[in-house]
Design an enzyme around this catalytic site. Structure first.
Site, PDB file in Angstrom:
ATOM      1  N   HIS A 131       0.815  -1.218   0.000  1.00  0.00           N
ATOM      2  CA  HIS A 131       0.000   0.000   0.000  1.00  0.00           C
ATOM      3  C   HIS A 131       0.847   1.265   0.000  1.00  0.00           C
ATOM      4  CE1 HIS A 131       0.603   1.621   4.123  1.00  0.00           C
ATOM      5  NE2 HIS A 131       0.961   0.369   4.384  1.00  0.00           N
ATOM      6  N   CYS A 132       0.200   2.330  -0.430  1.00  0.00           N
ATOM      7  CA  CYS A 132       0.705   3.690  -0.195  1.00  0.00           C
ATOM      8  C   CYS A 132      -0.490   4.448   0.387  1.00  0.00           C
ATOM      9  CB  CYS A 132       1.280   4.312  -1.470  1.00  0.00           C
ATOM     10  SG  CYS A 132       0.221   4.218  -2.931  1.00  0.00           S
ATOM     11  N   LYS A 133      -0.737   5.651  -0.041  1.00  0.00           N
ATOM     12  CA  LYS A 133      -1.895   6.382   0.485  1.00  0.00           C
ATOM     13  C   LYS A 133      -3.176   5.950  -0.215  1.00  0.00           C
ATOM     14  CE  LYS A 133      -2.547  10.450  -0.998  1.00  0.00           C
ATOM     15  NZ  LYS A 133      -2.131  11.815  -1.345  1.00  0.00           N
TER      16      LYS A 133
END
Length: 201
Positions: A131-133
């Protein structure tokens, strides 16, 4: 160059909460504007937005997640997500590969670390949440590298495969360039070992 990097990092911080609110909105709104929070890419890897605390049980119990690859900087996850220690108490290992939001490009070294991390859990029959944002650029780049490694795909093939599942990913030119470097390394190593097979997809 250093001044530009500092400016980009500062801009990412300023825009973090407004863009996160937009991501949350797209995750809640019904209809064509809706965006799922995460998608399963293959039996091992899930690609998504921030693993908010409210998602913990779903990820660990329902999705069999035992590894988390976090492409965010520390400030992005400080209040909203489990800490590394909290993940550990749940039986989940976190690998943080900090990359600046919006303009950041994962390093070649970090792509290699992330792919090896995912392959470790693949061998255990367990899952990894990458994940990232928003689950669109930084984390999608990492997942593309994983697919390049596993399937010997080109960067373009890997990105297309992800986009078929999570249509709103956005791989920037610089991110595609580092994927090409990663692919070059994989190809050279596989050719040397006599294991490289040209993809027919």
């Amino acid at each position: 160059m250093a001044a530009t990097a500092l400016l980009e990092a500062g801009l990412a911080r300023v825009l973090f909460y407004p863009t996160l609110l937009y991501t949350l909105f797209r995750g809640k709104v019904p209809g064509r504007a809706h965006r799922d929070w995460y998608h399963r890419i293959d039996p091992t890897v899930l690609l998504g937005a921030l693993p908010l605390r409210s998602l913990t049980r779903q990820l660990v119990q329902d999705e069999n997640v035992r590894g988390v690859i976090t492409m965010n900087e520390e400030y992005e996850t400080r209040f909203l997500c489990n800490s590394s220690q909290e993940w550990k108490r749940l039986g989940v290992e976190q690998l943080r590969l900090s990359t600046v939001d919006m303009t950041g490009i994962p390093t070649l070294d970090n792509l290699q670390k992330g792919v090896q991390f995912a392959l470790k859990y693949q061998s255990l029959g367990q899952c990894v949440y990458v994940h990232c944002k928003a689950g669109r650029s930084r984390s999608a780049t990492m997942v593309a590298a994983y697919l390049i490694q596993v399937h010997k795909w080109s960067p373009e093939e890997a990105v297309r495969a992800i986009a078929k599942i999570r249509s709103y990913i956005h791989i920037r030119p610089g991110q595609l360039d580092v994927l090409k470097e990663f692919h070059k390394q994989i190809t050279a190593r596989a050719t040397k070992d006599g294991t490289f097979v040209i993809s027919k997809t």
